[in-house]
Design a protein around this motif. Sequence first.
Motif, PDB file in Angstrom:
ATOM      1  N   ALA A  58     -28.758 -72.815  -5.283  1.00  0.00           N
ATOM      2  CA  ALA A  58     -28.435 -74.226  -5.492  1.00  0.00           C
ATOM      3  C   ALA A  58     -27.200 -74.665  -4.719  1.00  0.00           C
ATOM      4  N   GLY A  59     -26.278 -73.732  -4.467  1.00  0.00           N
ATOM      5  CA  GLY A  59     -25.062 -74.092  -3.745  1.00  0.00           C
ATOM      6  C   GLY A  59     -25.300 -74.562  -2.330  1.00  0.00           C
ATOM      7  N   LEU A  60     -26.483 -74.255  -1.768  1.00  0.00           N
ATOM      8  CA  LEU A  60     -26.775 -74.662  -0.393  1.00  0.00           C
ATOM      9  C   LEU A  60     -26.691 -76.168  -0.220  1.00  0.00           C
ATOM     10  N   ALA A  61     -27.176 -76.920  -1.186  1.00  0.00           N
ATOM     11  CA  ALA A  61     -27.155 -78.378  -1.071  1.00  0.00           C
ATOM     12  C   ALA A  61     -25.729 -78.902  -1.064  1.00  0.00           C
ATOM     13  N   MET A  62     -24.847 -78.298  -1.849  1.00  0.00           N
ATOM     14  CA  MET A  62     -23.451 -78.723  -1.845  1.00  0.00           C
ATOM     15  C   MET A  62     -22.762 -78.378  -0.535  1.00  0.00           C
ATOM     16  N   SER A  63     -23.126 -77.252   0.062  1.00  0.00           N
ATOM     17  CA  SER A  63     -22.469 -76.850   1.311  1.00  0.00           C
ATOM     18  C   SER A  63     -22.677 -77.891   2.401  1.00  0.00           C
ATOM     19  N   ASN A  64     -23.835 -78.522   2.412  1.00  0.00           N
ATOM     20  CA  ASN A  64     -24.092 -79.569   3.409  1.00  0.00           C
ATOM     21  C   ASN A  64     -23.115 -80.728   3.251  1.00  0.00           C
ATOM     22  N   GLY A  65     -22.794 -81.074   2.018  1.00  0.00           N
ATOM     23  CA  GLY A  65     -21.843 -82.150   1.777  1.00  0.00           C
ATOM     24  C   GLY A  65     -20.436 -81.783   2.219  1.00  0.00           C
ATOM     25  N   VAL A  66     -20.021 -80.545   1.955  1.00  0.00           N
ATOM     26  CA  VAL A  66     -18.698 -80.087   2.388  1.00  0.00           C
ATOM     27  C   VAL A  66     -18.608 -80.111   3.906  1.00  0.00           C
ATOM     28  N   LEU A  67     -19.690 -79.692   4.567  1.00  0.00           N
ATOM     29  CA  LEU A  67     -19.686 -79.624   6.028  1.00  0.00           C
ATOM     30  C   LEU A  67     -19.679 -81.006   6.686  1.00  0.00           C
ATOM     31  N   GLY A 126     -31.371 -75.846  -8.963  1.00  0.00           N
ATOM     32  CA  GLY A 126     -32.108 -75.212  -7.874  1.00  0.00           C
ATOM     33  C   GLY A 126     -33.534 -75.703  -7.783  1.00  0.00           C
ATOM     34  N   ASP A 127     -34.216 -75.787  -8.927  1.00  0.00           N
ATOM     35  CA  ASP A 127     -35.602 -76.273  -8.927  1.00  0.00           C
ATOM     36  C   ASP A 127     -35.680 -77.720  -8.471  1.00  0.00           C
ATOM     37  N   ARG A 128     -34.722 -78.527  -8.873  1.00  0.00           N
ATOM     38  CA  ARG A 128     -34.750 -79.940  -8.498  1.00  0.00           C
ATOM     39  C   ARG A 128     -34.419 -80.131  -7.015  1.00  0.00           C
ATOM     40  N   ILE A 129     -33.518 -79.311  -6.508  1.00  0.00           N
ATOM     41  CA  ILE A 129     -33.164 -79.399  -5.086  1.00  0.00           C
ATOM     42  C   ILE A 129     -34.331 -78.994  -4.204  1.00  0.00           C
ATOM     43  N   PHE A 130     -35.005 -77.890  -4.578  1.00  0.00           N
ATOM     44  CA  PHE A 130     -36.025 -77.321  -3.708  1.00  0.00           C
ATOM     45  C   PHE A 130     -37.450 -77.653  -4.147  1.00  0.00           C
ATOM     46  N   ALA A 131     -37.578 -78.552  -5.126  1.00  0.00           N
ATOM     47  CA  ALA A 131     -38.885 -79.006  -5.597  1.00  0.00           C
ATOM     48  C   ALA A 131     -39.764 -77.837  -6.019  1.00  0.00           C
ATOM     49  N   THR A 132     -39.192 -76.920  -6.802  1.00  0.00           N
ATOM     50  CA  THR A 132     -39.929 -75.755  -7.272  1.00  0.00           C
ATOM     51  C   THR A 132     -40.166 -75.828  -8.790  1.00  0.00           C
ATOM     52  N   LEU A 133     -40.188 -77.040  -9.314  1.00  0.00           N
ATOM     53  CA  LEU A 133     -40.422 -77.236 -10.747  1.00  0.00           C
ATOM     54  C   LEU A 133     -41.856 -76.844 -11.092  1.00  0.00           C
TER      55      LEU A 133
END
Length: 207
Positions: free
Chosen positions: A78-87, A200-207
């Motif tokens: 899930a942290g991957l989505a936040m890393s994009n914002g930091v970058l 994580g499920d919501r970010i990657f649509a794995t619900l």
Amino acid sequence: MIHEIKNPIVNHKLAQLRRKETSSKDFRALVEEIAAMLTYEVGKNFQTQTIEIETPIKICRAEFLDEKNFVVVPILRAGLAMSNGVLKILPNASIGHVGLYRDEKTFKPVEYFFKMPPHFDEKILLVVDPMLATGGSASAALKLLKARGAKKNFFLCIVYSPQGIEKISADHPDVEIYMASIDEGLNENCHIVPGLGDAGDRIFATL
């Protein structure tokens, strides 16, 4: 030290993030936007260096950050989505990854991946994960980083539970924590209430 960011724009983005009907596409975008705003707040700790530059009008002295002195460390996945914002704020920072998953029976973190850039122990680490529930994964990630020499660590998350904050504060009192909201607590499944659901499920649509 704990920093809860009180900002109407952050609150607005967080309200959209919480809504169960928010699509994965919009959820990812909101996570990035909030992460960028948290990075702005963390940035108040950073030191600049003064360099002489030339504008179209005259020569002057200006303050610069050495962006290469930063490492963004998402806790997978899930942290991957936040890393994009930091970058978006620190585009020249390097990126490391710590892979942990929570055992569904014991709720304990299990390491499965660790990869960092060279000399990361000499740099400022921004460890990111959208949710701080029990604090187990975050604490384990910080422990792994410190064991390999990391000295300057900040932790950024979007929502956290009192239980998670208590654990991080006890295990890593030297780490400053920045977040958007303190939530009520944890339910019987150790999920944050009201929380965001499974980020994580919501970010990657794995619900």
